[in-house]
Design a protein around this motif. Structure first.
Motif, PDB file in Angstrom:
ATOM      1  N   VAL A 115      19.583 135.030 -91.875  1.00  0.00           N
ATOM      2  CA  VAL A 115      19.713 134.134 -90.721  1.00  0.00           C
ATOM      3  C   VAL A 115      18.750 134.608 -89.645  1.00  0.00           C
ATOM      4  N   TYR A 116      17.936 133.683 -89.166  1.00  0.00           N
ATOM      5  CA  TYR A 116      17.025 133.962 -88.059  1.00  0.00           C
ATOM      6  C   TYR A 116      17.733 133.523 -86.786  1.00  0.00           C
ATOM      7  N   SER A 117      18.358 134.491 -86.098  1.00  0.00           N
ATOM      8  CA  SER A 117      19.231 134.157 -84.979  1.00  0.00           C
ATOM      9  C   SER A 117      18.517 133.468 -83.829  1.00  0.00           C
ATOM     10  N   LYS A 118      17.259 133.780 -83.610  1.00  0.00           N
ATOM     11  CA  LYS A 118      16.546 133.159 -82.497  1.00  0.00           C
ATOM     12  C   LYS A 118      16.489 131.643 -82.678  1.00  0.00           C
ATOM     13  N   TYR A 119      16.300 131.180 -83.908  1.00  0.00           N
ATOM     14  CA  TYR A 119      16.160 129.745 -84.172  1.00  0.00           C
ATOM     15  C   TYR A 119      17.357 129.148 -84.922  1.00  0.00           C
ATOM     16  N   ASN A 120      18.271 130.005 -85.382  1.00  0.00           N
ATOM     17  CA  ASN A 120      19.432 129.571 -86.164  1.00  0.00           C
ATOM     18  C   ASN A 120      19.038 128.993 -87.526  1.00  0.00           C
ATOM     19  N   ASN A 121      17.885 129.344 -88.031  1.00  0.00           N
ATOM     20  CA  ASN A 121      17.449 128.931 -89.361  1.00  0.00           C
ATOM     21  C   ASN A 121      17.958 129.947 -90.379  1.00  0.00           C
ATOM     22  N   PHE A 122      17.998 129.538 -91.644  1.00  0.00           N
ATOM     23  CA  PHE A 122      18.469 130.474 -92.662  1.00  0.00           C
ATOM     24  C   PHE A 122      17.885 130.121 -94.026  1.00  0.00           C
ATOM     25  N   TYR A 123      17.922 131.111 -94.930  1.00  0.00           N
ATOM     26  CA  TYR A 123      17.565 130.897 -96.322  1.00  0.00           C
ATOM     27  C   TYR A 123      18.824 130.644 -97.116  1.00  0.00           C
ATOM     28  N   LEU A 124      18.792 129.609 -97.946  1.00  0.00           N
ATOM     29  CA  LEU A 124      19.875 129.331 -98.872  1.00  0.00           C
ATOM     30  C   LEU A 124      19.352 129.659-100.268  1.00  0.00           C
ATOM     31  N   LYS A 125      20.121 130.457-101.014  1.00  0.00           N
ATOM     32  CA  LYS A 125      19.680 130.925-102.332  1.00  0.00           C
ATOM     33  C   LYS A 125      20.680 130.490-103.391  1.00  0.00           C
ATOM     34  N   ASP A 126      20.145 130.024-104.516  1.00  0.00           N
ATOM     35  CA  ASP A 126      20.961 129.837-105.719  1.00  0.00           C
ATOM     36  C   ASP A 126      20.158 130.367-106.902  1.00  0.00           C
ATOM     37  N   ALA A 127      20.623 130.136-108.101  1.00  0.00           N
ATOM     38  CA  ALA A 127      19.962 130.688-109.290  1.00  0.00           C
ATOM     39  C   ALA A 127      18.562 130.108-109.519  1.00  0.00           C
ATOM     40  N   THR A 128      18.251 128.978-108.838  1.00  0.00           N
ATOM     41  CA  THR A 128      16.949 128.331-109.079  1.00  0.00           C
ATOM     42  C   THR A 128      15.910 128.646-108.018  1.00  0.00           C
ATOM     43  N   GLY A 129      16.312 129.299-106.919  1.00  0.00           N
ATOM     44  CA  GLY A 129      15.335 129.627-105.890  1.00  0.00           C
ATOM     45  C   GLY A 129      15.920 129.763-104.508  1.00  0.00           C
ATOM     46  N   LEU A 131      15.583 128.411-100.281  1.00  0.00           N
ATOM     47  CA  LEU A 131      15.176 127.282 -99.460  1.00  0.00           C
ATOM     48  C   LEU A 131      15.393 127.651 -98.000  1.00  0.00           C
ATOM     49  N   LEU A 132      14.336 127.528 -97.181  1.00  0.00           N
ATOM     50  CA  LEU A 132      14.479 127.778 -95.747  1.00  0.00           C
ATOM     51  C   LEU A 132      15.052 126.521 -95.104  1.00  0.00           C
ATOM     52  N   VAL A 133      16.179 126.665 -94.433  1.00  0.00           N
ATOM     53  CA  VAL A 133      16.867 125.533 -93.804  1.00  0.00           C
ATOM     54  C   VAL A 133      16.672 125.633 -92.298  1.00  0.00           C
ATOM     55  N   TYR A 134      16.097 124.589 -91.711  1.00  0.00           N
ATOM     56  CA  TYR A 134      15.895 124.513 -90.263  1.00  0.00           C
ATOM     57  C   TYR A 134      17.051 123.759 -89.652  1.00  0.00           C
ATOM     58  N   LYS A 135      17.621 124.302 -88.611  1.00  0.00           N
ATOM     59  CA  LYS A 135      18.713 123.605 -87.922  1.00  0.00           C
ATOM     60  C   LYS A 135      18.205 122.828 -86.757  1.00  0.00           C
TER      61      LYS A 135
END
Length: 135
Positions: A115-129, A131-135
């Motif tokens: 979690v990138y607290s400054k921007y509230n973005n995060f990486y979501l991970k599953d078995a396939t890869g 994904l950077l999620v922008y809030k």
């Protein structure tokens, strides 16, 4: 005074494209007027929780929704029911979701890794890869 045929045309103008399937989380603006006919339109939903501020709720199963339009032109008032189905979201893997068109509403299942607290973005991970999620 408006004839039945002109009210039928108004119904088509107001309700065209509203009936049918709508994906959870997508937007829909219910019209509140029609300038051509000088109509005012109010709406009553069979379940007010399914469409809030123009956005369909996230549902776990396909759900029926009836939106009843009360259309007033001058002294004439008519009601029309519009049948809709709010569709559940399709669950995608990270790899599959990353290939979808921008703006597609999906359901992802994974683990939040960073979690990138400054921007509230995060990486979501599953078995396939990942994904950077922008809030």
């Amino acid at each position: 005074m408006y004839s039945l045929s002109s009210l039928s045309n108004l119904e088509k103008a107001v309700l065209n494209g509203l009936a049918g399937d709508h994906v959870s989380g997508t937007k829909l603006t219910l019209p509140t007027s029609n300038e051509e006919y000088g109509a005012t339109i109010s709406w009553k939903l069979s379940d007010e929780t399914l469409l809030t501020n123009g956005v369909f709720a996230i549902v776990e199963a396909d759900t029926k929704l009836t939106a009843t339009a009360t259309i007033t032109v001058g002294e004439t008032t008519v009601e029309y029911a519009v049948e809709m189905t709010v569709l559940k979201l399709t669950t995608y893997t990270v790899a599959a979701a990353s290939k979808l068109e921008a703006g597609t509403v999906v359901k992802l299942v994974g683990t939040v890794e960073v979690v990138y607290s400054k921007y509230n973005n995060f990486y979501l991970k599953d078995a396939t890869g990942n994904l950077l999620v922008y809030k």
